[in-house]
Design a protein around this motif. Structure first.
Motif, PDB file in Angstrom:
ATOM      1  N   GLU A   1      82.161 -45.552 -54.053  1.00 18.82           N
ATOM      2  CA  GLU A   1      82.192 -45.301 -55.486  1.00 18.82           C
ATOM      3  C   GLU A   1      82.771 -43.902 -55.728  1.00 18.82           C
ATOM      4  O   GLU A   1      82.416 -42.953 -55.037  1.00 18.82           O
ATOM      5  CB  GLU A   1      80.751 -45.350 -55.995  1.00 18.82           C
TER       6      GLU A   1
ATOM      7  N   ASP B   1      83.199 -50.472 -54.182  1.00 18.97           N
ATOM      8  CA  ASP B   1      82.189 -49.997 -55.132  1.00 18.97           C
ATOM      9  C   ASP B   1      82.823 -49.465 -56.416  1.00 18.97           C
ATOM     10  O   ASP B   1      83.476 -48.429 -56.407  1.00 18.97           O
ATOM     11  CB  ASP B   1      81.319 -48.912 -54.478  1.00 18.97           C
ATOM     12  N   GLU B   2      82.617 -50.172 -57.480  1.00 17.71           N
ATOM     13  CA  GLU B   2      83.122 -49.817 -58.824  1.00 17.71           C
ATOM     14  C   GLU B   2      84.557 -49.331 -58.852  1.00 17.71           C
ATOM     15  O   GLU B   2      84.833 -48.201 -59.245  1.00 17.71           O
ATOM     16  CB  GLU B   2      82.192 -48.786 -59.481  1.00 17.71           C
TER      17      GLU B   2
HETATM   18 MG   LIG Z   1      76.846 -47.271 -57.937  1.00 21.53          MG
END
Ligand SMILES: [Mg+2]
Ligand SMILES: Nc1ncnc2c1ncn2[C@@H]1O[C@H](COP(=O)(O)OP(=O)(O)OP(=O)(O)O)[C@@H](O)[C@H]1O
Lengths: 264, 293
Positions: free
Chosen positions: A106, A183-184
């Protein structure tokens, strides 16, 4: 890259899952319970979305799978994680990368002082390739991410957010993974860039059969590109269904935000 | 004019020694974000091992090879017993660990090899030579050439090789490095071994000058101002910082010393470093975070 056609290919069915997470609990610093009970599977060649609000436990789940929990002083204290049928719980992240699991963190985490191309090269170190093989693999990545080619000599820290996200994914792909934990990827990016990134994910999934487990808050985009999805709330799986079913519900926001509010 | 040139050149040559010591710090700081207080003890240990082996009758090359081997084994041992168990702790914890380590290494060195002063003859004659009509110490010249050669080898090693790019990747983002399969433990072992070997070379050159003895470990105190001036994260910075400190302290000793009764060299580098801290807190070559706004 083709636009328009964004539906994923048919979900692979049957057979042994590539990844199987069974009832894991993850605790930070021996005290903070971040994940209470998460179970999920990813089949070979599947794109799975992991949805949930801020603090639901998405990133922690991914870190538990990739082994990066240790770097944040966290521990998988219950349950187990199996990859290709083998128990991998607690194995060091660099060893898991060698086994075919790569984690795109992320917030992108490119090596800011290294050039774009040096960043990509680091992804190939694991496989101890010869010069020619590395060049070949780099060309392939530049094929998927043409923007990176034009910036190859630029320090990664000076590229745009979208370019950094593409670089982080490209670097991860150079490890030749079977499973990418993403992640994102949409974090802080313009919708058009987000769309571009998800289309590349779908393309990679189709052409190379790479599996993806994608943590996202952007429900619409991620479910349009995923086969299945899980909704996590307060460290537990609240809902699991095909992407189609989840999209059709139309009340996902209320479900995970609603439950979170009820608990708070 | 000649006096000025001689002082300047003598200072620069001595400065390459400071650079060498500082490079050892930079390598470890880059790889693990810790100021390795034990670098001076390791330097002493390495030089003492080498001179002891020589005294036992080993030929020069063999003594050097055995010492390097011991340094590599020592690096692996330190990584396993100190760094690995303390990974992911705060930099302060790690710093304290290196503080403890410095006493262990020093104790081991003196316990095994004694506390007396050892003379070391590298076979370089310390005769002054004239270049034009400027007087230069031949020993300083050879020492400086060695330091420059070593720095060049390191620069090559750490720029474009796998190890070098991996080290810089780890310095930028440890988690991301782990996630793509870089073996952090291996990087630490390599870096500590290389820092030990750099320490050995510095220790040999300094030791040949002033004898190999306990006070060698105090070169740490010389390296600190060099690092503040050059930056903790740049090998180039360590080199330039060493040269600046060497030249400045020599010039200060010659031109300012007489007015205040001499004895400037121990504190002048710190004075200089503090001045630099006001102007450039990250050092001349220290890495600021690269970010687009
Ligand atoms: Mg997160
Ligand atoms: N390094 C850490 N140390 C302590 N607690 C943490 C740490 N990282 C996360 N947590 C806690 O664990 C819980 C789950 O966090 P996590 O980052 O997994 O959520 P997330 O679903 O990824 O949220 P977001 O969408 O904001 O990224 C949160 O309560 C968070 O405060």
């Amino acid at each position: 890259m083709t636009t328009g056609d964004t539906t994923p290919h048919d979900a692979p069915s049957g057979g042994e899952p590539l990844l199987e997470v069974r009832g894991i609990e993850v605790i930070y610093d021996g005290a903070i319970l971040a994940v209470a009970d998460v179970s999920l599977t990813v089949a070979p060649g599947e794109i799975v979305a992991l949805l949930g609000a801020n603090g639901a436990g998405k990133s922690t789940t991914l870190k538990a799978i990739s082994g990066l929990v240790v770097a944040d002083r966290a521990l998988v204290s219950r349950g187990e994680i199996r990859f290709r049928g083998e128990d991998i719980t607690g194995i060091a992240p660099n060893l898991l990368a060698a086994r075919g699991i790569v984690h795109v963190l992320e917030g992108r985490h490119v090596f800011g002082h290294l050039t774009v191309e040096e960043n990509l090269r680091t992804g190939a170190f694991l496989r101890r390739l010869g010069r020619r093989e590395i060049e070949h693999d780099l060309e392939e990545i530049y094929g998927y991410f043409p923007r990176l080619r034009t910036k190859r000599k630029t320090p990664a820290g000076l590229t745009s957010g979208g370019e950094q996200q593409m670089l982080a994914i490209g670097r991860a792909l150079l490890t030749r993974p079977e499973l990418v934990l993403l992640d994102e990827p949409s974090m802080g990016l313009a919708p058009i860039i987000v769309e571009e990134i998800f289309e590349i994910v779908t393309t990679l999934n189709r052409s190379k059969g790479t599996s993806f487990l994608v943590a996202e808050q952007n429900i619409a985009v991620s479910l349009r590109h995923a086969h299945r999805g899980y909704v996590v709330d307060s460290g537990r799986v609240a809902l699991a269904a095909s992407a189609r079913e989840l999209l059709d519900r139309g009340d996902l926001h209320e479900i995970y935000l609603g439950v979170a509010n009820a608990v708070a | 004019m000649n006096l000025f040139l001689e002082t300047l050149i003598g200072g620069l040559l001595a400065g390459t020694m400071y650079s060498l010591v500082a490079i050892g710090f930079v390598l470890i700081y880059k790889a693990s974000g810790v100021f390795n207080f034990a670098q001076g003890s390791i330097l002493l240990f390495a030089a003492l091992t080498f001179v002891t082996l020589l005294e036992q009758g080993l030929p020069f090359a063999a003594a050097l090879a055995v010492t390097i081997l011991i340094l590599i084994l020592g690096a692996i041992l330190i990584e396993r017993t100190v760094l690995r168990p303390l990974a992911n702790r705060s930099p302060m914890t790690l710093f304290m660990a290196t503080l403890g380590l410095s006493y262990v290494v020093e104790g081991a060195a003196q316990g095994l090899m004694g506390a007396q002063v050892h003379a070391l003859d590298l076979g370089i004659e310390d005769v002054p030579i004239f270049i034009g009509d400027v007087l230069i110490s031949q020993f300083d010249l050879v020492a400086a050439a060695t330091a420059v050669a070593l720095a060049l080898v390191l620069a090559l090693l750490f720029n474009n090789t796998r190890i070098g790019i991996s080290l810089r990747a780890v310095a930028d983002d440890t988690r991301a490095a782990l996630s793509i399969g870089i073996n952090l433990n291996r990087i630490w072992q390599i870096v500590w071994a290389v820092a030990g070997i750099v320490g050995l070379v510095a220790g040999m050159l300094w030791g040949a000058r002033q004898g190999i003895q306990f006070s060698l470990s105090l070169v740490v105190l010389k390296a600190l101002p060099v690092l503040i001036i050059g930056g903790f994260t740049s090998i180039g910075g360590a080199i330039v910082g060493g040269l600046i400190v060497g030249a400045a302290e020599n010039l200060a000793e010659t031109y300012v010393g007489p007015y205040i009764g001499g004895g400037i060299t121990p504190w002048f580098p710190y004075f200089l470093a503090i001045a630099f801290l006001y102007i450039r807190p990250a050092g001349l070559f220290g890495e600021r975070t690269l970010e687009r706004v």
